[in-house]
Design a protein around this motif. Structure first.
Motif, short mmCIF file in Angstrom:
data_model
loop_
_atom_site.label_atom_id
_atom_site.label_comp_id
_atom_site.label_asym_id
_atom_site.label_seq_id
_atom_site.Cartn_x
_atom_site.Cartn_y
_atom_site.Cartn_z
N LYS A 129 30.45 8.23 -31.73
CA LYS A 129 31.34 8.48 -32.98
C LYS A 129 30.34 9.01 -33.99
O LYS A 129 30.19 10.52 -33.96
CB LYS A 129 31.71 6.95 -33.26
N THR A 188 27.76 2.23 -31.08
CA THR A 188 28.15 3.36 -30.28
C THR A 188 27.56 4.98 -30.76
O THR A 188 27.54 4.95 -32.01
CB THR A 188 29.56 3.61 -30.03
N ASP A 191 34.92 -6.60 -34.09
CA ASP A 191 34.54 -5.24 -34.52
C ASP A 191 33.93 -5.61 -36.13
O ASP A 191 34.37 -6.46 -36.61
CB ASP A 191 35.99 -4.58 -34.48
N ASN A 246 29.25 -3.61 -24.32
CA ASN A 246 30.04 -4.75 -24.64
C ASN A 246 30.37 -6.01 -23.49
O ASN A 246 30.20 -7.04 -23.50
CB ASN A 246 31.32 -4.59 -25.36
N ALA A 290 31.02 0.19 -33.99
CA ALA A 290 31.21 1.73 -33.58
C ALA A 290 31.68 2.41 -34.68
O ALA A 290 31.30 3.67 -35.02
CB ALA A 290 32.23 1.41 -32.47
N ASP A 318 30.32 -5.70 -33.21
CA ASP A 318 30.33 -4.29 -32.75
C ASP A 318 30.72 -3.12 -33.76
O ASP A 318 31.83 -3.38 -34.68
CB ASP A 318 31.44 -4.37 -31.60
N HIS A 363 38.30 -4.70 -30.18
CA HIS A 363 38.47 -3.43 -29.26
C HIS A 363 38.50 -4.10 -27.74
O HIS A 363 37.96 -4.97 -27.49
CB HIS A 363 37.24 -2.80 -29.41
N THR A 407 27.22 3.55 -22.34
CA THR A 407 28.61 3.64 -23.10
C THR A 407 28.73 2.50 -23.93
O THR A 407 28.20 1.47 -23.53
CB THR A 407 29.85 3.74 -22.40
N GLY A 408 29.57 2.55 -24.98
CA GLY A 408 29.64 1.28 -25.73
C GLY A 408 30.68 0.31 -24.93
O GLY A 408 30.47 -1.02 -25.07
N TYR A 409 31.55 0.61 -23.97
CA TYR A 409 32.33 -0.28 -23.37
C TYR A 409 31.54 -1.09 -22.56
O TYR A 409 31.48 -2.23 -22.28
CB TYR A 409 33.27 0.73 -22.38
N GLY A 423 26.76 7.30 -25.88
CA GLY A 423 26.00 6.21 -25.40
C GLY A 423 26.27 5.26 -26.61
O GLY A 423 26.98 5.35 -27.28
N SER A 477 36.96 -3.47 -25.04
CA SER A 477 35.73 -3.63 -24.34
C SER A 477 35.12 -4.95 -24.82
O SER A 477 34.57 -5.69 -23.96
CB SER A 477 34.87 -2.59 -24.67
N MET A 523 25.89 -4.22 -32.28
CA MET A 523 26.01 -3.35 -31.53
C MET A 523 26.65 -1.97 -32.00
O MET A 523 27.34 -2.12 -33.04
CB MET A 523 27.07 -3.68 -30.31
N SER A 558 38.83 -0.77 -34.96
CA SER A 558 39.16 0.72 -34.64
C SER A 558 40.56 1.31 -34.96
O SER A 558 40.61 2.63 -35.08
CB SER A 558 38.59 0.97 -33.20
C1 LIG Z 1 34.73 3.33 -28.99
C2 LIG Z 1 34.50 1.94 -29.14
C3 LIG Z 1 33.80 1.38 -28.03
C4 LIG Z 1 33.34 2.04 -26.83
O1 LIG Z 1 32.64 2.96 -27.04
P1 LIG Z 1 32.31 3.97 -25.81
O2 LIG Z 1 31.00 4.49 -26.23
O3 LIG Z 1 33.35 5.27 -26.33
O4 LIG Z 1 32.47 3.45 -24.50
C5 LIG Z 1 33.56 -0.20 -28.31
N1 LIG Z 1 33.92 -0.59 -29.50
C6 LIG Z 1 34.72 -0.19 -30.29
C7 LIG Z 1 35.01 -0.93 -31.54
C8 LIG Z 1 34.87 1.14 -30.23
O5 LIG Z 1 35.49 1.60 -31.21
#
Ligand SMILES: *Cc1c(COP(=O)(O)O)cnc(C)c1O
Length: 386
Positions: A239, A236, A175, A113, A206, A204, A134, A108-110, A245, A136, A234, A179
């Motif tokens: 989205k 994700t 970011d 990070n 995402a 990041d 974010h 996961t993105g969390y 993932g 994370s 990074m 977000s």
């Molecule tokens: C959604 C998000 C994440 C987490 O990603 P997941 O795959 O949902 O865990 C990390 N950073 C940002 C900026 C996000 O919006």
């Protein structure tokens, strides 16, 4: 038997009184523009499926054939026996897509990070984070045990001032697209500052991948930045990619370092290979079908134009995230509820997700929305906020 440890009623009641209690709504059927909630059809203006790929037939077909070929579970972590040829191929394709030497998949993105920041920093180092990063990224900074410095949102002058009094190893973290605000990090200034101060730079993106850049390469493509400029990138996959993932892209050595040191990579089960297969299909669509980005931009422009005419408090965003600032959490909840009565699902975002006093309706658009749906949203907002 009474054990005070389990007495949560006070805290739960407080959340409710402060309008900060969170509820889940059960969705039946696939993620799409129309969602079935308790037998009712709602128009979805709150998902991160910006390109409309989460329920795309080719992505679903790739997922199914992935299950045929690889089964469901990956069986173990990547470093044991869970790293399949599907994962490997996706990593190579993500590296090519981002123009980086290599890419590494995370579950996961969390976790990506947490893993990256804590692998690269330790006690005595410094992590510099935008205030609105974010959760994370913030949690990764805290977990790393590095000195934790926040700078004012998207404020490169404040970042520069903070860097000026920082000694030792430092990592700038932001970011790419914020977000909850939809605006961009001041990337050109950050790239320059990182170079001047020999600091690391982690972006990041995402919410930028798939949406920004001619080929959907996100905020780095938007600004034309290479691996040398933004060495730790990074993204994700849950989205705009529409699957699940995350990945980190960068140099050969960076990725090897993460494979050795990122605990959230080492000590967790690899995501299912079929998810990687589905993501390979969505990566192809994301690049080839640029009409999705164009359609999205058209809808965003239409919304912003209408919203400005109606005097709504928009934020500085040209991305798929178009918040309408309300301020008070209770009022944001009421507005969201009124929109729901019009058959529109827009989520109210409240503290601690956003700073106190800045509750908002977080409206998100998808390439699958129609202009009529945007107009219906504007009309409903006009009623809900009057
Ligand atoms: C959604 C998000 C994440 C987490 O990603 P997941 O795959 O949902 O865990 C990390 N950073 C940002 C900026 C996000 O919006």
């Amino acid at each position: 038997m009474s054990n005070a440890f389990y007495d949560f009623t006070g805290e739960l009641r407080r959340l409710e009184q402060d309008n900060l209690y969170r509820y889940r709504r059960v969705v039946d059927g696939p993620q799409d523009i129309k969602l079935n909630v308790g037998g009712r059809e709602l128009i979805n203006f709150c998902s991160n499926d910006y390109l409309g790929l989460a329920n795309h037939s080719e992505v679903a077909a790739a997922f199914k054939s992935g299950v045929e070929r690889y089964g469901v579970g990956s069986g173990s972590a990547h470093l044991i026996c869970g790293h399949s040829s599907a994962h490997h191929a996706l990593e190579e394709e993500l590296a090519a897509f981002t123009g980086r030497e290599r890419a590494l998949l995370f579950s996961t993105g969390y976790m990506a990070n947490l893993g990256v920041i804590s692998a690269l920093l330790g006690r005595g180092d410094t992590v510099l984070e935008d205030r609105l990063n974010h959760a994370s990224l913030l949690d990764g900074g805290l977990l790393s045990r590095a000195r934790f410095q926040r700078y004012r949102h998207a404020d490169s002058a404040d970042l520069q001032a903070t860097l000026a009094v920082t000694s030792g190893k430092a990592l700038l973290v932001s970011d790419g697209v914020f977000s909850m605000d939809g605006d961009l990090a001041p990337l050109p200034a950050m790239v320059e500052l990182a170079e001047q101060h020999h600091a690391g730079l982690l972006i990041d993106d995402a919410h930028g991948f798939g949406v920004l850049g001619k080929n959907g390469g996100g905020v780095v493509e938007h600004f034309g930045f290479s691996q040398d400029d933004v060495p730790i990138l990074m993204g994700t996959l849950g989205k705009a990619f529409g699957t699940f993932g995350a990945f980190v892209a960068g140099s050969e050595d960076l990725i090897e370092m993460l494979i050795q040191k990122a605990r959230s990579y080492v000590f967790t089960t690899a995501l299912p290979a079929a998810v990687a297969e589905a993501t390979r299909a969505s990566l192809r669509l994301l690049q080839v079908e640029s009409w999705r980005r164009e359609q999205l931009q058209k809808l965003i422009r239409r919304f912003r134009q209408g919203a400005k005419q109606q005097g709504l408090h928009l934020m500085d965003s040209f991305t798929a995230i178009q918040p309408v600032l309300i301020g008070d959490s209770g009022q944001a909840m009421v507005a969201s509820q009124r929109l729901l009565e019009h058959g529109l699902w827009v989520s109210a975002i409240r503290p601690p997700t956003v700073p106190a006093g800045s509750a908002r309706l977080r409206i998100t658009f998808s390439a699958n929305h129609t202009e009529q749906q945007v107009d219906a949203l504007l009309e409903a907002l006009d009623k809900a906020l009057s």
